[in-house]
Scaffold this motif. Structure first.
Motif, PDB file in Angstrom:
ATOM      1  N   LEU B 356      -8.987 148.405  30.302  1.00  0.00           N
ATOM      2  CA  LEU B 356      -8.819 148.643  28.876  1.00  0.00           C
ATOM      3  C   LEU B 356      -7.454 149.298  28.713  1.00  0.00           C
ATOM      4  CD1 LEU B 356     -12.428 149.972  28.264  1.00  0.00           C
ATOM      5  CD2 LEU B 356     -11.553 147.694  27.739  1.00  0.00           C
ATOM      6  N   MET B 357      -6.475 148.512  28.344  1.00  0.00           N
ATOM      7  CA  MET B 357      -5.076 148.928  28.382  1.00  0.00           C
ATOM      8  C   MET B 357      -4.647 149.539  27.045  1.00  0.00           C
ATOM      9  SD  MET B 357      -1.835 146.375  29.038  1.00  0.00           S
ATOM     10  CE  MET B 357      -1.937 145.503  27.468  1.00  0.00           C
ATOM     11  N   PRO B 358      -4.310 150.842  27.042  1.00  0.00           N
ATOM     12  CA  PRO B 358      -3.785 151.431  25.805  1.00  0.00           C
ATOM     13  C   PRO B 358      -2.497 150.696  25.415  1.00  0.00           C
ATOM     14  CG  PRO B 358      -4.292 153.142  27.418  1.00  0.00           C
ATOM     15  CD  PRO B 358      -4.380 151.824  28.135  1.00  0.00           C
ATOM     16  N   THR B 359      -2.407 150.338  24.153  1.00  0.00           N
ATOM     17  CA  THR B 359      -1.379 149.412  23.703  1.00  0.00           C
ATOM     18  C   THR B 359      -0.716 149.925  22.437  1.00  0.00           C
ATOM     19  OG1 THR B 359      -2.681 147.588  24.606  1.00  0.00           O
ATOM     20  CG2 THR B 359      -1.024 147.014  22.965  1.00  0.00           C
ATOM     21  N   GLY B 360       0.618 149.856  22.439  1.00  0.00           N
ATOM     22  CA  GLY B 360       1.347 150.164  21.217  1.00  0.00           C
ATOM     23  C   GLY B 360       1.686 148.878  20.485  1.00  0.00           C
ATOM     24  N   LEU B 361       1.906 148.988  19.193  1.00  0.00           N
ATOM     25  CA  LEU B 361       2.276 147.825  18.397  1.00  0.00           C
ATOM     26  C   LEU B 361       3.620 148.056  17.732  1.00  0.00           C
ATOM     27  CD1 LEU B 361      -1.130 147.107  16.609  1.00  0.00           C
ATOM     28  CD2 LEU B 361      -0.039 145.678  18.352  1.00  0.00           C
ATOM     29  N   VAL B 362       4.394 146.996  17.637  1.00  0.00           N
ATOM     30  CA  VAL B 362       5.641 147.030  16.883  1.00  0.00           C
ATOM     31  C   VAL B 362       5.750 145.673  16.202  1.00  0.00           C
ATOM     32  CG1 VAL B 362       6.971 146.307  18.925  1.00  0.00           C
ATOM     33  CG2 VAL B 362       8.142 147.407  17.026  1.00  0.00           C
ATOM     34  N   GLU B 363       6.305 145.664  14.994  1.00  0.00           N
ATOM     35  CA  GLU B 363       6.386 144.397  14.282  1.00  0.00           C
ATOM     36  C   GLU B 363       7.747 143.751  14.490  1.00  0.00           C
ATOM     37  OE1 GLU B 363       3.221 145.119  10.650  1.00  0.00           O
ATOM     38  OE2 GLU B 363       5.355 145.329  10.246  1.00  0.00           O
ATOM     39  N   ASP B 364       7.751 142.415  14.643  1.00  0.00           N
ATOM     40  CA  ASP B 364       9.033 141.732  14.748  1.00  0.00           C
ATOM     41  C   ASP B 364       9.607 141.514  13.341  1.00  0.00           C
ATOM     42  OD1 ASP B 364       7.856 139.513  13.589  1.00  0.00           O
ATOM     43  OD2 ASP B 364       7.751 138.348  15.430  1.00  0.00           O
ATOM     44  N   GLU B 365      10.740 140.817  13.267  1.00  0.00           N
ATOM     45  CA  GLU B 365      11.401 140.664  11.969  1.00  0.00           C
ATOM     46  C   GLU B 365      10.563 139.923  10.953  1.00  0.00           C
ATOM     47  OE1 GLU B 365      16.152 141.122  12.096  1.00  0.00           O
ATOM     48  OE2 GLU B 365      15.357 139.092  11.981  1.00  0.00           O
ATOM     49  N   ASN B 366       9.575 139.148  11.436  1.00  0.00           N
ATOM     50  CA  ASN B 366       8.733 138.397  10.518  1.00  0.00           C
ATOM     51  C   ASN B 366       7.415 139.103  10.232  1.00  0.00           C
ATOM     52  OD1 ASN B 366      10.596 136.181  10.445  1.00  0.00           O
ATOM     53  ND2 ASN B 366       9.935 135.744  12.542  1.00  0.00           N
ATOM     54  N   GLY B 367       7.327 140.370  10.664  1.00  0.00           N
ATOM     55  CA  GLY B 367       6.119 141.131  10.389  1.00  0.00           C
ATOM     56  C   GLY B 367       4.975 140.814  11.327  1.00  0.00           C
ATOM     57  N   ARG B 368       5.239 140.000  12.381  1.00  0.00           N
ATOM     58  CA  ARG B 368       4.178 139.708  13.335  1.00  0.00           C
ATOM     59  C   ARG B 368       4.095 140.819  14.372  1.00  0.00           C
ATOM     60  NH1 ARG B 368       6.303 133.782  14.696  1.00  0.00           N
ATOM     61  NH2 ARG B 368       8.022 135.193  15.181  1.00  0.00           N
ATOM     62  N   ALA B 369       2.887 141.111  14.801  1.00  0.00           N
ATOM     63  CA  ALA B 369       2.688 142.247  15.701  1.00  0.00           C
ATOM     64  C   ALA B 369       3.018 141.874  17.144  1.00  0.00           C
ATOM     65  CB  ALA B 369       1.250 142.730  15.601  1.00  0.00           C
ATOM     66  N   LEU B 370       3.763 142.747  17.800  1.00  0.00           N
ATOM     67  CA  LEU B 370       4.020 142.648  19.232  1.00  0.00           C
ATOM     68  C   LEU B 370       3.298 143.806  19.902  1.00  0.00           C
ATOM     69  CD1 LEU B 370       7.877 142.049  19.070  1.00  0.00           C
ATOM     70  CD2 LEU B 370       6.104 140.322  19.513  1.00  0.00           C
ATOM     71  N   ALA B 371       2.728 143.544  21.077  1.00  0.00           N
ATOM     72  CA  ALA B 371       1.971 144.568  21.794  1.00  0.00           C
ATOM     73  C   ALA B 371       2.702 144.959  23.062  1.00  0.00           C
ATOM     74  CB  ALA B 371       0.582 144.030  22.143  1.00  0.00           C
ATOM     75  N   TYR B 372       2.707 146.246  23.378  1.00  0.00           N
ATOM     76  CA  TYR B 372       3.270 146.682  24.650  1.00  0.00           C
ATOM     77  C   TYR B 372       2.375 147.755  25.243  1.00  0.00           C
ATOM     78  CZ  TYR B 372       4.967 150.537  21.802  1.00  0.00           C
ATOM     79  OH  TYR B 372       5.021 151.596  20.935  1.00  0.00           O
ATOM     80  N   PRO B 373       2.269 147.768  26.587  1.00  0.00           N
ATOM     81  CA  PRO B 373       1.389 148.760  27.204  1.00  0.00           C
ATOM     82  C   PRO B 373       1.976 150.152  27.074  1.00  0.00           C
ATOM     83  CG  PRO B 373       2.476 147.404  28.861  1.00  0.00           C
ATOM     84  CD  PRO B 373       2.907 146.882  27.549  1.00  0.00           C
ATOM     85  N   VAL B 374       1.124 151.119  26.847  1.00  0.00           N
ATOM     86  CA  VAL B 374       1.548 152.527  26.802  1.00  0.00           C
ATOM     87  C   VAL B 374       1.150 153.136  28.133  1.00  0.00           C
ATOM     88  CG1 VAL B 374       1.158 154.741  25.701  1.00  0.00           C
ATOM     89  CG2 VAL B 374       1.376 152.681  24.313  1.00  0.00           C
TER      90      VAL B 374
END
Lengths: 636, 636
Positions: B356-374
């Motif tokens: 169960l990977m803690p994940t951060g979110l950031v939006e790209d220029e089109n408002g789509r969500a990108l996920a990255y592991p914390v």
């Protein structure tokens, strides 16, 4: 009548929005206990005033050691260290770790002085002469340094942060038990109208009383917009009473909302109170519904007057007022507050002013939302349940095409499209079956309307009746009406008082004797069945159907729901009513059977495979027999 | 140590889910006042027991008439009727309408006997000899018949209906002021651990105390899952105390949750209590984090043991426990509880158990969500703020590719991706500027880490420092680091006690004298700047940088945040610390200036046009000068 206020110079909706946003609704900052802070909005930035953890901390159960004592150790060649003590979580270490020494340590405990690493218990064994360490460690292994998580002075949370579970966790870690948050705007609600009665109290229909709907819906909508609703007593149309209530509310609240003064005279009273005691910014808006909207202010409070009909009041609230409350509370509108949909049908307009169209939603087979207008008068409270939200149609829009994209502003962020949507005959067995489904919507508008709408393709299914003499199998005509999923029979006839005191034996009694009758509306399948029976009787007697109908007193007195005629009989206002055996028995009334009619469940072929329809089919397969077994006068 | 419990036979996550769903958490039905019913779930179907409206009702202000008296009337040839009285809303009509008669009527009033239509006031004029009607009416015009909205006996709401504003409106109209709703599961929460202190109370770092995080986060998460949390006092590792608390909670609650017993010995105590007093269904689950999870039951209550680390506890709660609570409460998971995203970076696994990977979110220029592991240890509470949710990675997944679709289960349905995401140097001016932005996320991990992550393309911007002697303009190397949006200078040096009692004048004092120093970590740009200054001094003296560093006592003693060295100085534990003039002045300490360094705001070129970045640029343009003016030692 000449003193009635009319609205001739209507403001544009954009001006209404601006007038409301010019009002000051912002409450003062408050401090709340952390346990009550969920969902609140931080009023100011909070910096950490301590390190977390506040000490170098073991992050494993094991032994605290000097890493250099383990250099080169492995399974084959373990290091042996002297065990000189132990330290548990929540204890001050009583020992230090010197060269060649180890201290037993538990997760979360303070690192004893001298130690710079922890070896996990799985890589060790206790022996008589000490602890065997079967791995090499680097300084810092399994140690969380003081401040590694949060450091004193660090920005912890910014102003405007919404306090969800995450932020509450961080604040807990910092030891914060009370937080400064944006206040919730206090919103006073005054329903006006001499005819209103609070739910739970007795009501006089003869005096034209109705239950107050707006106080509760607007209070709920204020909560959903993150305001704090305060209900005030009803105000009648009396100037002094209205003035006293409005001023009391204005003193206690950030915003005062009135509703219910749909009669022009009541609006006039409010209008005069505001002009005398405050300032009226705007009077009448070019929007349907909601024309008689007022915007103004009292000293110390803002004011908005909502229309009186519940759907109109809620629609205007959601469109114009809720955004201002959210803004004052510092919370964004939930993303679930609007939903994109395509029009299920064409809809035409020609009004020249903005229209806020109550809209129902139904999902297609791919789970995409379709929108359809809900065409009840705005006075109808059931529009609230039949509609899911509102589509804003701009004044210059002549029509919305079928398939056109619209944005539906939901009545509440918690509103979801129904799992399955049916229209048609009102039927007790079906009604029970609906209880087995997840979140069905069913409009009991009669067989005729059910079939009409099914042909238009909006609902997922329809319920329609046929008399037993009709063709029971799928004819080409049936096919155009949808796929028959199931059918069953119900016994219909005349509902009469218990014991049948007038000794009514059949239709002939209604025709020949001086009896009063209550019928159902022409959309009802049961009414069609009755009409057929009357026609048969006319044939039998060599007369016309029209002639027989004319001789039945009350044949044209129609009521809406399937129980309504029976209830009229129960109330003593009629000798007989059109109805079902199951209804008569439910209400402990007498019943004169006139025959059976077949109830058919017809699916919209384009939706047969959607989840909600699968659920309906499963319920029909597994539950229908049981439901029919529980009701008198029905059979498969 | 041999009595410590180890988890060797771990259950599969699916078995844990099944074990939890086998528990009975369902509370009893309760009756609540309508005003408190928002969001609750109806426990049984409700049928209308009255007509709405209860009488035939005027739906316009105007005149009640017999429609046939208006047949043929129009503007040119109005009908003139005798005005025989009036009836207002909430009044019992005192008049009847006979042939050629009209009664003034207001919206909502009872239709007087004899009348069958209402003409709206706009189509009339009162004259001396009666009322002029300038339109023809049909029977029923502007009349809402009794039961037209809701009819007695009609199905109003089904079991399982969520009570939103709409349903509350319908119930109000029916006069219902109390409704039967599904109970909320009562969830008892017991945090265990001798080291825990409730927020708001004093804490002893020396004794290894920490604030209790789980009690508050789990309580909040229980509320979000529509349960009712009940906090119990902390339990230590003592068997009798644990037993007493667990049994008390089991008696009062539908579900008991414990957390915090990360040490195997405490788990053992709970394990023994459950085996003695109830039934243990499952002990240890093959999931990371959360291995030491327990599932069981006491007589009258279910039990789940959560891991102790806050992120782990919350993750396991959200994944395994919250669905069971929602199910018992009868509410679906909000659609906002999960969000689809693409992986911003590749992530590799090789653990053979579910992660169960803690994940951060950031939006790209089109408002789509990108996920990255914390990637913080699960002991870190800040993971809670840096991560937005959790991605479940199945045991057989070797890696997640960049761009791969994942589903992120948010920590709370209210969590939203940040408007803008930055990483880099900890800086007071930037920190203030962040207060101007909507919902920024900024990780103060140092210049080096900021630049590294910017190159990897995850954050929207980075903050990095250069000493003033570095090239201040965009060199090709800079370009690879992103676009410089702004820069400013900050004065750095040695923070010393107030009044500078040791009369420290510069770096030479640290080298030559017996003074203790506190440094920042190597990721910090400020540390790099200090390193350059030490190198310059070494050049000056004809020695090596290494030699000088060795002679500074504490050069390797690094702390995390930019204020930490100054706070060590303030606490009297060091003679000097690396820091900024603004920090020294804020904490009323002395300051020995060593120079200026340039702080640069660098944008991720792929994100420059996203809304949050536009907001950042606007804030830099309009607010930076003001922020710099408020802080000592900084300038544009």
């Amino acid at each position: 009548m000449n003193d009635r206020k009319e609205f001739r110079d209507l403001a544009e909706p954009e001006d209404a929005r601006e007038a409301i946003s010019s009002l000051d609704l912002a409450p003062e900052t408050e401090r709340v206990p952390l346990v009550d802070a969920r969902g609140r909005v931080l009023a100011e930035r909070l910096d950490a005033d301590r390190d977390v953890p506040g000490f170098d901390r073991a992050s494993m159960d094991g032994y605290a050691v000097q890493a250099r004592d383990t250099f080169g150790a492995d399974e084959a060649d373990p290091a042996i260290l002297d065990l000189v003590g132990e330290v548990h979580a929540g204890e001050k270490p009583a020992v230090e770790v010197g060269d060649g020494e180890a201290v037993e340590i538990s997760t979360g405990a303070v690192m004893p002085s001298g130690a710079d690493a922890v070896v996990m218990v799985e890589r060790t064994d206790e022996r008589e002469d000490g602890v065997e360490i079967r791995t090499s460690l680097a300084p810092g292994d399994h140690v969380m340094l003081a401040g590694a998580d949060v450091s004193a002075g660090q920005r912890a949370l910014g102003p405007g942060a919404r306090l969800t579970v995450r932020e509450i966790g961080l604040l807990s870690a910092l030891g914060v038990d009370e937080v400064p948050v944006r206040g919730k705007p206090r919103v006073g609600i005054i329903s006006t109208g001499d005819e209103l009665v609070r739910p739970g109290n007795p009501l006089s229909d003869q005096s034209g009383q109705i239950y107050d709907v707006n106080s509760y819906t607007i209070a709920t909508a204020v909560e959903e917009a993150e305001g704090e609703p305060i209900l005030y007593p009803h105000a009648g149309d009396d100037y002094d009473e209205m003035e006293r209530l409005l001023l009391e509310a204005a003193k206690e609240c950030d915003l005062v909302l009135s509703s219910g003064s749909t009669s022009a005279s009541a609006v006039d009273v409010i209008y005069r109170v505001i002009e005398a005691q405050g300032e009226l910014l705007l009077h009448g808006v070019a929007v349907k519904p909601g024309k008689p909207m007022l915007v103004g202010r009292f000293p110390g409070s803002a004011y908005v007057g909502l229309p009186g009909y519940p759907v109109s009041a809620l629609t205007i609230f959601r469109t114009f007022v809720a955004p201002a409350i959210r803004n004052a509370a510092g919370v964004p509108e939930p993303t679930t507050a609007t939903i994109g949909a395509r029009m299920a049908v064409e809809e035409r307009y020609g009004e020249g002013r903005m229209r806020l169209m109550p809209t129902g939603l139904v999902e297609d087979e791919n789970g995409r939302a379709l929108a359809y207008p809900v065409d009840k008068g705005s006075g109808a409270t059931t529009s609230l349940v039949e509609a899911d939200g509102v589509v804003t149609v701009e004044p210059d829009t002549a029509y919305l095409a079928e398939g056109e994209s619209v944005e539906v502003r939901l009545f509440s962020p918690d509103v979801r499209p129904p799992s399955v949507f049916g229209v048609g005959e009102d039927d007790p067995a079906l009604s029970r079956l609906l209880d087995e489904l997840d979140s069905p919507r069913y409009l009991a508008l009669g067989s005729r309307e059910g079939l009409r709408r099914l042909r238009n393709g909006v609902p997922d299914f329809a319920i329609a009746t046929n008399t037993e003499t009709d063709a029971p199998t799928n004819t080409p005509e049936d096919a155009s009406e949808g796929t028959e999923l199931a059918s069953y029979s119900r016994e219909w006839g005349l509902v009469v008082p218990a014991g049948n005191p007038e000794v009514i034996e059949g239709l002939a009694d209604l025709v020949e004797r001086d009896l009063t009758f209550v019928n159902r509306g022409t959309d009802s399948g049961l009414r069609t069945t009755l009409g057929n029976a009357v026609a048969d009787l006319a044939d039998e007697r060599g007369t016309t159907r029209h002639e027989l109908v004319e001789s039945i007193s009350g044949f044209e007195m129609t009521v809406k729901a399937h129980e309504s005629p029976a209830r009229k009989v129960a109330a003593g206002s009629s000798d007989a009513g059109l109805g079902l055996r199951s209804t008569a028995e439910k209400l402990d009334l007498g019943f004169v059977s006139l025959g059976e009619e077949r109830v058919r469940v017809l699916a919209n072929p384009a939706r047969e495979r959607k989840d909600g329809m699968e659920e309906l089919k499963n319920a029909l397969d597994s539950e229908l027999v049981g439901v029919l077994g529980d009701l008198p006068g029905v059979r498969p």
